[in-house]
Scaffold this active site. Structure first.
Site, PDB file in Angstrom:
ATOM      1  N   ARG A 141       0.838  -1.196   0.000  1.00 17.66           N
ATOM      2  CA  ARG A 141       0.000   0.000   0.000  1.00 17.66           C
ATOM      3  C   ARG A 141       0.867   1.238   0.000  1.00 17.66           C
ATOM      4  O   ARG A 141       1.992   1.205   0.458  1.00 17.66           O
ATOM      5  CB  ARG A 141      -0.981   0.028   1.174  1.00 17.66           C
ATOM      6  N   GLU A 240      -7.081   7.890   6.969  1.00 12.50           N
ATOM      7  CA  GLU A 240      -6.036   8.735   7.589  1.00 12.50           C
ATOM      8  C   GLU A 240      -5.496   9.748   6.574  1.00 12.50           C
ATOM      9  O   GLU A 240      -5.275  10.912   6.903  1.00 12.50           O
ATOM     10  CB  GLU A 240      -4.910   7.835   8.074  1.00 12.50           C
ATOM     11  N   ARG A 244      -5.331   5.888  -0.076  1.00 12.91           N
ATOM     12  CA  ARG A 244      -4.439   4.746   0.117  1.00 12.91           C
ATOM     13  C   ARG A 244      -4.632   3.840  -1.086  1.00 12.91           C
ATOM     14  O   ARG A 244      -5.785   3.499  -1.382  1.00 12.91           O
ATOM     15  CB  ARG A 244      -4.758   3.968   1.398  1.00 12.91           C
ATOM     16  N   CYS A 286       0.818  11.480   8.613  1.00 12.25           N
ATOM     17  CA  CYS A 286       1.711  10.983   9.662  1.00 12.25           C
ATOM     18  C   CYS A 286       3.155  10.954   9.136  1.00 12.25           C
ATOM     19  O   CYS A 286       3.396  10.461   8.042  1.00 12.25           O
ATOM     20  CB  CYS A 286       1.297   9.589  10.094  1.00 12.25           C
ATOM     21  N   THR A 288       5.438   9.017   9.785  1.00 20.57           N
ATOM     22  CA  THR A 288       5.968   7.656   9.573  1.00 20.57           C
ATOM     23  C   THR A 288       5.715   7.180   8.151  1.00 20.57           C
ATOM     24  O   THR A 288       6.276   6.181   7.729  1.00 20.57           O
ATOM     25  CB  THR A 288       5.298   6.641  10.520  1.00 20.57           C
ATOM     26  N   ARG A 295       3.969   0.595   2.447  1.00 20.62           N
ATOM     27  CA  ARG A 295       4.085  -0.467   3.442  1.00 20.62           C
ATOM     28  C   ARG A 295       3.814  -1.768   2.688  1.00 20.62           C
ATOM     29  O   ARG A 295       2.696  -1.975   2.206  1.00 20.62           O
ATOM     30  CB  ARG A 295       3.097  -0.314   4.597  1.00 20.62           C
ATOM     31  N   ARG A 324       3.244  -6.353  13.091  1.00 22.11           N
ATOM     32  CA  ARG A 324       1.930  -5.918  13.576  1.00 22.11           C
ATOM     33  C   ARG A 324       1.052  -7.154  13.763  1.00 22.11           C
ATOM     34  O   ARG A 324       1.378  -8.247  13.312  1.00 22.11           O
ATOM     35  CB  ARG A 324       1.262  -4.964  12.551  1.00 22.11           C
ATOM     36  N   GLU A 329      -2.264  -2.356  12.435  1.00 22.41           N
ATOM     37  CA  GLU A 329      -1.748  -1.538  13.531  1.00 22.41           C
ATOM     38  C   GLU A 329      -2.606  -1.638  14.790  1.00 22.41           C
ATOM     39  O   GLU A 329      -3.831  -1.731  14.701  1.00 22.41           O
ATOM     40  CB  GLU A 329      -1.767  -0.089  13.038  1.00 22.41           C
TER      41      GLU A 329
HETATM   42  P1  ADP Z   1      -1.971   0.309   6.803  1.00 19.63           P
HETATM   43  O1  ADP Z   1      -1.430  -0.940   6.184  1.00 19.63           O
HETATM   44  O2  ADP Z   1      -2.798   1.066   5.843  1.00 19.63           O
HETATM   45  O3  ADP Z   1      -0.907   1.112   7.439  1.00 19.63           O
HETATM   46  P2  ADP Z   1      -3.080  -1.298   8.949  1.00 19.63           P
HETATM   47  O4  ADP Z   1      -1.780  -1.732   9.497  1.00 19.63           O
HETATM   48  O5  ADP Z   1      -4.166  -0.933   9.890  1.00 19.63           O
HETATM   49  O6  ADP Z   1      -2.993  -0.065   7.969  1.00 19.63           O
HETATM   50  O7  ADP Z   1      -3.630  -2.510   7.996  1.00 19.63           O
HETATM   51  C1  ADP Z   1      -4.809  -2.244   7.278  1.00 19.63           C
HETATM   52  C2  ADP Z   1      -5.509  -3.527   6.927  1.00 19.63           C
HETATM   53  O8  ADP Z   1      -4.680  -4.258   6.004  1.00 19.63           O
HETATM   54  C3  ADP Z   1      -5.730  -4.455   8.124  1.00 19.63           C
HETATM   55  O9  ADP Z   1      -7.020  -5.033   7.993  1.00 19.63           O
HETATM   56  C4  ADP Z   1      -4.694  -5.535   7.928  1.00 19.63           C
HETATM   57  O10 ADP Z   1      -5.152  -6.769   8.437  1.00 19.63           O
HETATM   58  C5  ADP Z   1      -4.604  -5.598   6.423  1.00 19.63           C
HETATM   59  N1  ADP Z   1      -3.345  -6.168   5.958  1.00 19.63           N
HETATM   60  C6  ADP Z   1      -2.099  -5.658   6.112  1.00 19.63           C
HETATM   61  N2  ADP Z   1      -1.192  -6.471   5.532  1.00 19.63           N
HETATM   62  C7  ADP Z   1      -1.880  -7.510   4.985  1.00 19.63           C
HETATM   63  C8  ADP Z   1      -1.518  -8.680   4.247  1.00 19.63           C
HETATM   64  N3  ADP Z   1      -0.237  -8.946   3.936  1.00 19.63           N
HETATM   65  N4  ADP Z   1      -2.518  -9.522   3.858  1.00 19.63           N
HETATM   66  C9  ADP Z   1      -3.808  -9.246   4.150  1.00 19.63           C
HETATM   67  N5  ADP Z   1      -4.232  -8.157   4.833  1.00 19.63           N
HETATM   68  C10 ADP Z   1      -3.268  -7.306   5.246  1.00 19.63           C
HETATM   69  N1  DAR Z   2      -0.848   5.994  16.386  1.00 14.48           N
HETATM   70  C1  DAR Z   2       0.182   6.965  16.146  1.00 14.48           C
HETATM   71  C2  DAR Z   2       0.671   6.885  14.690  1.00 14.48           C
HETATM   72  C3  DAR Z   2       1.686   5.802  14.423  1.00 14.48           C
HETATM   73  C4  DAR Z   2       1.879   5.502  12.941  1.00 14.48           C
HETATM   74  N2  DAR Z   2       0.621   4.909  12.368  1.00 14.48           N
HETATM   75  C5  DAR Z   2      -0.155   5.530  11.477  1.00 14.48           C
HETATM   76  N3  DAR Z   2       0.152   6.712  10.962  1.00 14.48           N
HETATM   77  N4  DAR Z   2      -1.326   4.968  11.137  1.00 14.48           N
HETATM   78  C6  DAR Z   2       1.296   6.753  17.175  1.00 14.48           C
HETATM   79  O1  DAR Z   2       1.968   7.728  17.462  1.00 14.48           O
HETATM   80  O2  DAR Z   2       1.448   5.622  17.650  1.00 14.48           O
END
Ligand code: ADP
Ligand code: DAR
Length: 372
Positions: A141, A240, A244, A286, A288, A295, A324, A329
């Site tokens: 993503r 956010e 995306r 953000c 990060t 990611r 994660r 997250e």
């Molecule tokens: P982001 O990836 O946008 O930073 P999150 O960590 O919250 O946000 O992940 C968003 C969604 O993507 C969650 O439902 C997570 O389970 C899903 N996800 C992340 N990586 C994978 C993967 N490799 N396969 C399937 N779903 C994934």
């Molecule tokens: N929850 C905030 C942001 C961390 C990075 N994750 C994002 N941007 N979705 C923290 O300071 O933990």
């Protein structure tokens, strides 16, 4: 397309100086932060000297230091604790953002500049797990902010709706396997929404960190998800970030996931103008997520390595990877499935970021298989 707040209204919104009562509020909040057990990078780098220098400042969008750090003040368990309330914040509050960015992104110094985009040779990425023993699914993503609009917290309800319609019209004529449908959150039944979240396609709702950063206002207006027919290409609208762009599928064929993602990103950038800075690459809410904003993750079963979570996190860190939970997250692993992805996104090209993840995951798979 609605425009961001006019910069000409600096006199009206008083660019440059925060209101006296806001400064008093910041003083009180900072004293509380100093007494707290927060371990956030914002807490670490917001020294008294930097606080005194920044607390009076205000961007032309009307945002202050409070707008950037309030999430970290409220959520003392924040890892980072700061967001850029608008695109000017990275420069106006650079004394605070720069050391946080340097630490999070593994040494991106003030003098460093993000490289131009380079998607590399797509054919050099294969299948991480051809026998399908450990990798459940693979996802890549990125985030994009659309020119002409403020970042999330600064959007009016009308701007949320205008931005949604600008993005949806750019999505409407995507070709080939990217063809699909947009579903606005406001048109979804609760069951439909929950199913999409449970299937890891749709973003979760009510993130307390984003809530405290004022980026859930007017929810669900202007928010939604675009999905192609196979649900291997998704676009999140106004979660956010403004956008995306997501490519994902079952199994470990990151070459296929990456090729689809590159096609989508390069097609969409012909239709939407993104906010990009010479120093930080694509700007995001953000810090990060700056730079490539990529990611790249696997959902992977590593039962032996996960016997000791501290060791798993340390091992991932050695390959610049981050662990994660299964729902992303701030979630825990379910059925022993972990989301492991690259941590660095800034200071590297697109192909370098994905290759760093690819090489790290291959090493972790080797270690899992050789563990007793
Ligand atoms: P982001 O990836 O946008 O930073 P999150 O960590 O919250 O946000 O992940 C968003 C969604 O993507 C969650 O439902 C997570 O389970 C899903 N996800 C992340 N990586 C994978 C993967 N490799 N396969 C399937 N779903 C994934
Ligand atoms: N929850 C905030 C942001 C961390 C990075 N994750 C994002 N941007 N979705 C923290 O300071 O933990």
């Amino acid at each position: 397309m609605a425009k961001a707040k006019c910069h000409k209204c600096e006199e009206k919104c008083g660019k440059g100086r925060a209101d006296p009562e806001l400064i008093l509020k910041l003083d009180r909040a900072y004293r509380e932060l100093l007494k707290s057990d927060s371990k956030s990078l914002m807490r670490k780098y917001l020294t008294q000297e930097i606080f005194n220098k920044l607390k009076t400042k205000k961007t032309s969008f009307g945002n202050t230091l409070m707008d950037c750090i309030q999430s970290g003040l409220i959520n003392l368990d924040s890892g980072i604790g700061i967001y850029a309330a608008d695109q000017e914040c990275y420069s106006l509050f650079a004394d605070l953002f720069d050391p946080i960015i340097e630490e999070y992104h593994g040494g991106f110094r003030k003098s460093d500049v993000h490289p131009p985009s380079d998607f590399g040779d797509i054919s050099t990425l294969g299948n991480l797990d051809p026998k399908g023993e450990l990798v459940v699914s693979t996802r890549i993503r990125c985030c994009r902010s659309v020119e002409g609009y403020p970042f999330n917290p600064g959007l009016s309800e009308e701007q949320y709706m205008d931005l949604e319609s600008d993005i949806v019209s750019a999505l409407s004529d995507l070709p080939g396997e990217l063809k699909g449908q947009y579903i606005a959150l406001r048109d979804m039944t609760p069951m439909q929404q929950q199913q999409l979240i449970d299937d890891h396609f749709l973003f979760k709702e009510g993130d307390r960190f984003l809530e405290a950063a004022n980026s859930n206002r007017y929810w669900p207006m202007g928010r939604g998800i675009y999905l192609n027919e196979n649900k291997t290409f998704l676009v999140w609208v106004n979660e956010e970030d403004h956008i995306r762009i997501i490519s994902m599928q079952k199994g470990g064929d990151i070459g296929e996931v990456y090729a689809r993602w590159v096609t989508a990103v390069t097609t969409l950038e012909k239709k939407l103008k993104y906010i990009r800075s010479d120093r930080f690459g694509y700007l995001t809410f953000c810090p990060t997520n700056l730079g490539t904003t990529i990611r790249a993750s696997v959902h992977i079963k590593v039962p032996k390595l996960a016997r000791d979570m501290n060791k798993l996190n340390d091992l991932a860190g050695r390959y610049n990877l981050q662990v994660r939970g299964t729902s992303g997250e701030h979630s825990e692993a379910q059925d022993g499935i972990y989301d492991i992805s690259n941590k660095r996104r800034l200071g590297l090209t697109e192909i370098e970021v994905v290759r760093e993840m690819y090489n790290g995951i291959l090493e972790m798979i080797k270690l899992e298989k050789s563990s007793t």
